[in-house]
Write a protein that holds these residues in place. Sequence first.
Motif, PDB file in Angstrom:
ATOM      1  N   ARG A 171     -20.356 -24.773  34.920  1.00  0.00           N
ATOM      2  CA  ARG A 171     -19.262 -24.632  35.611  1.00  0.00           C
ATOM      3  C   ARG A 171     -18.153 -25.398  35.139  1.00  0.00           C
ATOM      4  O   ARG A 171     -17.436 -26.230  35.645  1.00  0.00           O
ATOM      5  CB  ARG A 171     -19.383 -24.891  36.986  1.00  0.00           C
ATOM      6  N   ASP A 172     -17.733 -25.170  33.804  1.00  0.00           N
ATOM      7  CA  ASP A 172     -16.858 -26.102  32.926  1.00  0.00           C
ATOM      8  C   ASP A 172     -16.902 -27.496  33.186  1.00  0.00           C
ATOM      9  O   ASP A 172     -15.746 -28.154  33.169  1.00  0.00           O
ATOM     10  CB  ASP A 172     -15.351 -25.390  33.681  1.00  0.00           C
ATOM     11  N   PRO A 226     -22.577 -32.626  41.457  1.00  0.00           N
ATOM     12  CA  PRO A 226     -21.222 -32.760  40.954  1.00  0.00           C
ATOM     13  C   PRO A 226     -21.183 -34.147  39.889  1.00  0.00           C
ATOM     14  O   PRO A 226     -22.120 -34.929  40.179  1.00  0.00           O
ATOM     15  CB  PRO A 226     -20.298 -33.059  42.176  1.00  0.00           C
ATOM     16  N   THR A 229     -19.489 -36.962  38.677  1.00  0.00           N
ATOM     17  CA  THR A 229     -18.587 -37.755  39.185  1.00  0.00           C
ATOM     18  C   THR A 229     -17.554 -38.538  38.371  1.00  0.00           C
ATOM     19  O   THR A 229     -16.868 -38.965  38.568  1.00  0.00           O
ATOM     20  CB  THR A 229     -18.888 -38.417  40.313  1.00  0.00           C
ATOM     21  N   PRO A 255     -24.211 -30.064  31.469  1.00  0.00           N
ATOM     22  CA  PRO A 255     -23.244 -29.539  32.444  1.00  0.00           C
ATOM     23  C   PRO A 255     -23.081 -28.128  32.243  1.00  0.00           C
ATOM     24  O   PRO A 255     -23.454 -27.279  31.661  1.00  0.00           O
ATOM     25  CB  PRO A 255     -22.032 -30.316  31.718  1.00  0.00           C
ATOM     26  N   THR A 261     -18.112 -29.353  35.662  1.00  0.00           N
ATOM     27  CA  THR A 261     -17.946 -29.948  36.919  1.00  0.00           C
ATOM     28  C   THR A 261     -19.029 -30.272  37.471  1.00  0.00           C
ATOM     29  O   THR A 261     -19.082 -30.931  38.505  1.00  0.00           O
ATOM     30  CB  THR A 261     -17.204 -29.070  37.756  1.00  0.00           C
ATOM     31  N   VAL A 262     -20.286 -29.589  37.034  1.00  0.00           N
ATOM     32  CA  VAL A 262     -21.358 -29.895  37.721  1.00  0.00           C
ATOM     33  C   VAL A 262     -22.635 -30.182  36.607  1.00  0.00           C
ATOM     34  O   VAL A 262     -22.585 -29.854  35.410  1.00  0.00           O
ATOM     35  CB  VAL A 262     -22.216 -28.980  38.677  1.00  0.00           C
ATOM     36  N   TRP A 263     -23.763 -30.871  37.129  1.00  0.00           N
ATOM     37  CA  TRP A 263     -24.851 -30.855  36.516  1.00  0.00           C
ATOM     38  C   TRP A 263     -25.889 -30.281  36.569  1.00  0.00           C
ATOM     39  O   TRP A 263     -26.263 -30.054  37.897  1.00  0.00           O
ATOM     40  CB  TRP A 263     -25.474 -32.405  36.236  1.00  0.00           C
TER      41      TRP A 263
END
Length: 426
Positions: free
Chosen positions: A408-409, A372, A374, A406, A411-413
Amino acid sequence: MGRAGAALWGRRARRRWVHLVLGGALLMPYWLLASVVLSPFTETGGPFGGSVAAQFAAYALALPPAAVTAFFPLARPLSVAAARALCGVPAERYADGPAASRTARARTACWFTLHVALGGLVAGASLALPPFALVTMALPFSAELRASAAAAFWGLDDPWWVVLGVPAGLLMLVGLAVASAGAGALLARQAPVLLGPTPADRLAAAERRAAELAVRNRLARELHDSVGHALSAVTLQAGAARRVVDAPEPDLVFVREALTAIEETTRRTVAELDAVLGLLRRDDPDADAAADGAAAGPGLEALDALLAHSGLRVVRDPAAGPAGPLPERVSREAYRIVQEGLSNALRHGGAAPVALRLRAADGELEVTMENPLTGRAPVVRPGGGRGLRGVAERAALLGGSAVSGPARDGTVWRLSVRLPLAGGRR
């Protein structure tokens, strides 16, 4: 006047004169052999007999065999050593090592022939001309010398030599110095052309530099991934342990686990560091052997131990994973890529969980890691910022690819690497 004097009698001119005399000495065996060959055709036998024309004929006959002997590969390093010491040309303009190609041997033969040809003339003049010039300069001051048979033989018994003896003698010495300086300058101009690197030499040198650079880059990646990951993991574990110890009710079990993880991580890293440093101590590392030796670290068989002491919660996809043994090189590179991915997640995501997926199919191994985003500031360490580039280099060496960024829009790397299994068998 000072510059002209330095050009004729300065230190560089004297060293070049020595180099020319050395060429004359190298010509002597060939000249003696040529004189013996020509002796039956001259009026007086022997190498030192005959007319001046016979001596020059022997000189001309000596040059071809001298050129032939210079075709041996070791002739170039010997000629280069003498030229470097005495010609006054920068050392880096010469080629190193024996002449390997036909072009290099031909150039060396041309150089050797030019060296001994000019050296024979200058050395002979240096032996004969100074005594003759001194005798000429002494003519005005000695009637007995003017009346001698030697003076009559050389035509020095003319009364004009009383007037011309001193300036003529000085002119002879100056002419010898000018001729020696000119011959030395000619050799110095031709030295980089004939003894410099050929295109084949430059290509071989470029290949050696590329191989050395590849080894250095390989060692740098190994140190970065191994030591960098260890520092990130140890920093996180030590910080967490400190915060727990300072808490009102310390969790000693957690502290013990953190210290154990630190111990295991440092022990493993020291072993890997010793392996890499061992390569640096090798006297003459070969590029391919060094690259293989540097990579002779852990493979995917050690992945469980890495994940257990990484300081992160790693969630592995149970449905994925290599179905059988992988090529050793692919296994090692995949381990390092996962290690760098964990290090990157530690720096940017803190203690956030990491999803890991390994899948071998269609002739390639796919490594996917997600954590994620953060929004927290990354943990900065000196010399950092090269990890993802190192991952891309590792993948490229096997003919694969690496993509990170990045997902998923945002939200994750995600780090996604594809390694052809055939790349590990080369």
